[in-house]
Write an enzyme that holds these catalytic residues in place. Structure first.
Site, PDB file in Angstrom:
ATOM      1  N   GLY B 237       0.824  -1.204   0.000  1.00  0.00           N
ATOM      2  CA  GLY B 237       0.000   0.000   0.000  1.00  0.00           C
ATOM      3  C   GLY B 237       0.856   1.250   0.000  1.00  0.00           C
ATOM      4  N   GLU B 662       7.901   2.594   8.594  1.00  0.00           N
ATOM      5  CA  GLU B 662       8.288   3.756   7.805  1.00  0.00           C
ATOM      6  C   GLU B 662       9.693   4.267   8.066  1.00  0.00           C
ATOM      7  OE1 GLU B 662       4.286   6.184   7.150  1.00  0.00           O
ATOM      8  OE2 GLU B 662       4.239   4.911   8.920  1.00  0.00           O
TER       9      GLU B 662
END
Ligand SMILES: Cc1cc2nc3c(=O)[nH]c(=O)nc-3n(C[C@H](O)[C@H](O)[C@H](O)COP(=O)(O)OP(=O)(O)OC[C@H]3O[C@@H](n4cnc5c(N)ncnc54)[C@H](O)[C@@H]3O)c2cc1C
Ligand code: SF4
Lengths: 328, 696
Positions: B237, B662
């Site tokens: 995603g 991240e």
């Protein structure tokens, strides 16, 4: 994708005859370029004549000591061939620097020669492009043109030819054998692809229905001292920014003969004849290599985004020749 | 037990193989498109090829006449939506076109091929208006958003920056730029929409099934109970599936018109470059001031970026600069240009990723100006508390990461002078940069635990596994929370029929969902004891963490990179990268390692490859496929030395973990840019660093 008819011919004349009747027909080989273009309706043939199993898929030595490559030989097989690797390393290296393993397994010699430009505007039916739609204009001249030509372009089109294999074959002065409605002919590879001129929609000098059956590599002793250097934006799986195919024959420090062709700089594989001429009989050293490259690139007309191709081409010509003169 | 106390576990920390691995490898894990639904139809969208104006005429007669075409849907015949407040999602409600590539209709047909061909022969004419898609820092219409993404203040001011900067002994004033980039998960966005008696089921490729449900229900005027979203497996995603985009609405709208037959809509790779979000280009001016000892006295980070006219998205680019280093004064600002462009959105580490590229590249330049080693310079400016909140850190081990990284990498004998290390035609250099990412937490998740008999437990939470390893990690957490083995846990995720879960984004999944699992397990044992009966069940919500009032919580890291620049061609190769992270406890070293490798590889792509090229005349990304939009290939990725340091953080959550999805992309592009400078002597301040910027 526009619906189309699919046909398999029994033999070469049958395929040629079938296509001759179909002004909007195309030969299909590996399909790795044509099918992509059809999906995007950049090319919309009514009929595909599958020639993949029709032309030879063999690599054979010819009587004159050269090599004949059947049009259906895959890029993988050609790159891996022993004779090609030892006698024409530049060709093997060019092939393995192109596309990916999967694509090379499918792509053929004939199809590779006739693959179409990667200009991003050609690849998008919503933007003007003279090559795709004659007369609509060239979006690249004033657009993103980093990948475009610096030599031999026209106001109508500044696209480059994307094939690596063809650049090596150009340096090797290959001949392309074709079988057309009017019989067979043998075309020097330099005359196969054309400059864009006023008709950028025509990539090559082939007439409709002409089928490539084989490519001949003439014997060239010093081709065993040859190499392909390709510069691209990542380590693998990208088209050339600039590439060079070089073969060098040096004796006692003097250039006896040299072959140079460039990729990524023009609408066709660019044979650097001016540089070659400048080098024959000269000392094989860096200054001369560089000077010869500069002579070839004097005519370069960079666009907004691609001035870097001039020093890049100069540097890799110089480096390739230096390495060839040192390796000897 | 306080929620913030770590439970020493057995499963947490184990290098468990992915429990869904065999299914994925054998192709039996159903992704959205692969769900078997009866007699599906296939959708191909119509996208505007002007940037701004109105649809004048649509001639679909030829398309409608094609055998197999069931429906051509446009604004003329589309059902009206109940809620059109979100302009990105309010598609086919008028003839207006607000950006190039906007959906203006769709064809629904018996096969994908028929739908696609029909779409290609539909003729649409437009009344075109002038448009504007070019971001520049000198535009006179830049505006100040009320807040930036994440709810952060747009501007901050700490001390007197102007005064401190003008009187600084050492100064740097440079501008860094990052290009538009497009998230390109391997699985393109996909929706299978099924209407049955007014109920809508979506098989969706999403990072948040419950978020899709909450967003879609009011748009169709439905009570949320009538919408079900199913997403057991998602092929990546990177933020672009964090919110539903117009493709989901288009599929549902079209399916409503052909009620009784499901509609499948998977984007092509080319279509990934128009309607599903992207990272805004940024132009970032950084000014740093320091005293003679290399202590920062002034930091300013001024960001210019873009948003869409139809919907604001304000990337929080400068937020990491607000806390990263100690300084006497600090200013951060964000200004937006509202353009005729698609709506920007999240892309892995929105904010921190582009912002830390600029800050960490500037820190490298400043270290040189201060005559300090860049590692030492960073350590010298290590803050004692979090400048943003005034709170101490729950744990902050940036310095340890820098030291450990320097040791592993062999930084010690580095000659700081650029362009002196040569190996043949290669110019060799090394670079360093720091990383940070906040410990994300999102409220609202709920977990249901049920005893299934035979010592087995069902653990249900509607979270998404977007390829990160959630199936495995939540199974491990559940096992420890219930104090049982992983083999007796039956996890159920990826479906809105199980309790609410927050979105897989902001690296918050494990903290949010894992804390909730611990809470539910505690409640379960409290109610049903150690020997429950079949059917015993508990549902619990995500607990508050009171420690968030007492501590600032962030993960940190450091990268060390070797770069080689070909002196002839400007080609850059990265033979090795070291990443050292301080991210609390690692739930699963295997899946964690892949998150770091993935983040750092994406940072490599950001540094050297990725760039969406917009042609301002046409308003679209011209390099909209993988032949021309480059991401790293395997051959571009060298040795990845990835480690994490021991970090016990008792405050973050019961697992003691910090979120790792991240941080690997934050700062890694700067480390590469810094190494390229050290190798070549050329400081490229606009990414990506392609050969044309280096060749001489
Ligand atoms: C992602 C990607 C990356 C690539 N990267 C590279 C690269 O780096 N370097 C590179 O050189 N190439 C690259 N390619 C292109 C690839 O080499 C070509 O697609 C391939 O060589 C075409 O061969 P084919 O047999 O599949 O041709 P097809 O797609 O079947 O045909 C191509 C054209 O040739 C015509 N044709 C085929 N055979 C004959 C024949 N015998 N006689 C007459 N006409 C014929 C067809 O009608 C068609 O017009 C890449 C391709 C892709 C998709
Ligand atoms: S360069 Fe050639 S192929 Fe590209 S847009 Fe211009 S005409 Fe078309």
């Amino acid at each position: 994708m526009k619906p189309y008819h699919y046909q398999r011919a029994r033999d070469i004349p049958g395929a040629v005859a079938a296509l001759a009747e179909q002004p909007n027909g195309k030969y299909l080989a590996g399909g790795t370029n044509l099918v992509d273009l059809m999906k995007l309706e950049i090319m919309t043939p009514d009929m595909l004549v599958d020639v993949r199993r029709l032309t030879s898929d063999r690599i054979e030595e010819t009587e004159d000591g050269g090599v004949r490559i059947g049009a259906a030989v895959t890029n993988s097989d050609l790159a891996a061939d022993r004779t090609i690797r030892s006698c024409y390393p530049v060709l093997s290296q060019a092939l393995v620097s192109g596309a990916s393993g999967q694509l090379r397994n499918l792509a053929t010699t004939g199809g590779n020669l006739l693959q179409r430009t990667r200009c991003v505007y050609f690849y998008d039916t919503t933007t003007p492009c003279n090559k795709r739609e004659p007369g609509s204009g060239c979006s690249a001249i004033d657009g993103h043109n980093k990948d475009h030509a610096i030599l031999g372009a026209s106001e109508r089109c500044v696209a480059t030819h994307p094939s690596d294999m063809a650049v090596a074959m150009t340096a090797l002065e290959a001949f392309v054998n074709v079988h057309g409605p009017d019989g067979e002919r043998r075309i020097p590879i330099e005359e196969l692809h054309r400059p864009p001129g006023d008709e950028p929609e025509r990539d090559t000098t082939l007439e409709h229905g002409e089928l490539i059956t084989a490519v001949d590599l003439p014997p060239l002793a010093f081709a065993s001292n040859s190499k392909y250097r390709k510069v691209r934006e990542r380590a693998s799986y990208a088209f050339a920014l600039v590439s060079v195919a070089a073969a060098l024959d040096v004796e006692d420090g003097t250039v006896r003969d040299v072959r140079l062709a460039l990729g990524g700089v023009a609408h066709k594989p660019w044979r650097a004849t001016k540089a070659e001429e400048a080098l024959r009989g000269e000392q094989a050293n860096e200054a001369n290599f560089r000077a010869a490259a500069d002579i070839e690139l004097e005519d370069a007309e960079p666009l907004r985004d691609n001035a870097f191709k001039v020093p890049l081409a100069r540097n890799i010509i110089t480096r390739a020749l230096l390495e060839l003169s040192e390796e000897r | 037990m306080s929620t913030a106390t770590r439970v020493p576990g057995r499963a947490i920390g184990a290098p468990l193989d992915r429990i869904d691995g065999p299914q994925k490898v054998t192709g039996t894990a159903p992704y959205a498109y692969e769900h078997h639904v009866g007699y599906p139809l296939y959708l191909y969208p119509l996208q505007s090829d002007i940037v701004r104006g109105r649809v004048a005429q649509i001639d679909a007669s030829a398309a409608e006449a094609l055998p197999g075409v069931i429906l051509v849907i446009t604004h003329e015949n589309a059902p009206r939506l109940a809620d059109t407040s979100d302009k990105e999602l309010a598609i086919l409600q008028s003839d207006e076109v607000a950006f190039r590539g906007q959906y203006v209709g769709a064809v629904v047909a018996e096969t994908f091929e028929i739908a696609r061909h029909a779409a290609q022969i539909i003729k649409i004419s437009y009344d075109e208006k002038a448009h504007d898609v070019a971001l520049r820092a000198d535009r006179d219409d830049l505006y100040t958003p009320d807040r930036v993404s994440g709810g952060f203040p747009t501007d901050t001011e700490e001390g007197d920056f102007d005064e401190a900067f003008s009187s600084a002994a050492v100064k740097l004033d440079e501008t860094y730029a990052t290009p538009m980039e497009h998230n390109n998960p391997m699985e393109p966005h996909t929706t299978v929409a099924v209407w049955e008696g007014g109920d809508l089921t979506l098989y969706e490729s999403t990072q948040g099934p419950h978020r899709v449900k909450a967003k879609v229900a009011p748009i169709f005027g439905l009570d949320p109970s009538r919408v079900r979203v199913v997403a057991p497996y998602v092929g990546g995603g990177f933020g672009s599936k964090g919110l539903p985009h117009a493709n989901t609405i288009l599929a549902a709208l079209a399916a409503r018109k052909v009620e009784g037959r499901p509609v499948k809509f998977a984007l092509t790779r080319q279509q990934m470059f128009s309607c599903v979000g992207y990272r805004t280009p940024t132009i970032q001016r950084i000014r740093l001031g320091a005293d003679e000892d290399g202590r920062l006295t002034a930091i300013s980070h001024e960001v210019v970026e873009q948003t869409a006219k139809i919907k604001e998205f304000a990337e929080q680019t400068a937020i990491a600069t607000r806390m990263m280093y100690a300084t006497g004064s600090r200013r951060t600002t964000h200004r937006l240009a509202a353009l005729d462009v698609p709506v920007p959105s999240w892309m892995r580490a929105p904010g921190e990723c582009p912002g830390m590229y600029a800050l960490e590249a500037a820190m490298d330049e400043m270290a040189i100006k201060c005559n300090l080693d860049p590692v030492e310079f960073r350590i010298r400016n290590e803050p004692e508390i979090d400048a943003l909140t005034g709170l101490p850190y729950s744990s902050r081990n940036l310095v340890a990461c820098l030291r450990e990284g320097a040791r592993r990498f062999g930084w010690e004998d580095r000659d700081p002078i650029p362009c002196v290390w040569r190996e043949g035609r290669w110019l060799v250099g090394t670079g360093v940069a720091s990383a940070t990412y906040p410990v994300g937490r999102q409220p609202g998740s709920r977990v249901r635990i049920r005893c299934e008999g035979d010592g087995r437990y069902a653990v249900e939470i509607g979270a998404a596994d977007i390829g990160t390893g959630t199936w495995t990690a939540l199974t491990q957490i559940s096992a420890d929370a219930l104090d049982v083995g992983v083999e007796v846990i039956d996890l159920k995720i990826g479906d809105t029929n199980v309790p609410f879960a927050s979105v897989a984004g902001n690296s918050s999944g494990i903290t949010s969902w894992g804390s909730t699992i611990f809470e539910a397990a505690r409640a379960f044992r409290e109610q049903h004891g150690q020997d429950p009966s079949e059917g015993d069940e508990v549902e619990a919500g995500m607990p508050e963490n009171p420690e968030t009032d007492n501590y600032a919580m962030h993960a940190f890291g450091a990268y060390f990179v070797e770069a080689r620049v070909d002196a002839d061609t400007g080609e850059v190769r990265i033979p090795r990268m070291t990443g050292v992270f301080a991210v609390g406890n690692i739930i699963n070293p295997k899946t964690a390692r892949s998150q770091f490798i993935g983040g750092m590889t994406m940072g490599l792509g950001m540094a050297l490859h990725e760039e969406s090229l917009v042609d301002p005349r046409f308003g679209h990304v011209v390099n909209h496929d993988f032949a021309e939009y480059h991401i790293p290939t395997n051959a571009d990725v060298g040795e990845m030395d990835i480690v994490w340091i021991e970090e016990e953080d008792p405050y973050v959550n019961p697992m003691g973990s910090k979120g790792i999805g991240e941080i690997g992309i934050v700062g890694s592009s700067a480390a590469i840019a810094n190494a390229v400078y050290h190798a070549s002597g050329i400081r490229v301040r606009d990414l990506p660093i392609t050969p044309d910027k280096l060749v001489q």
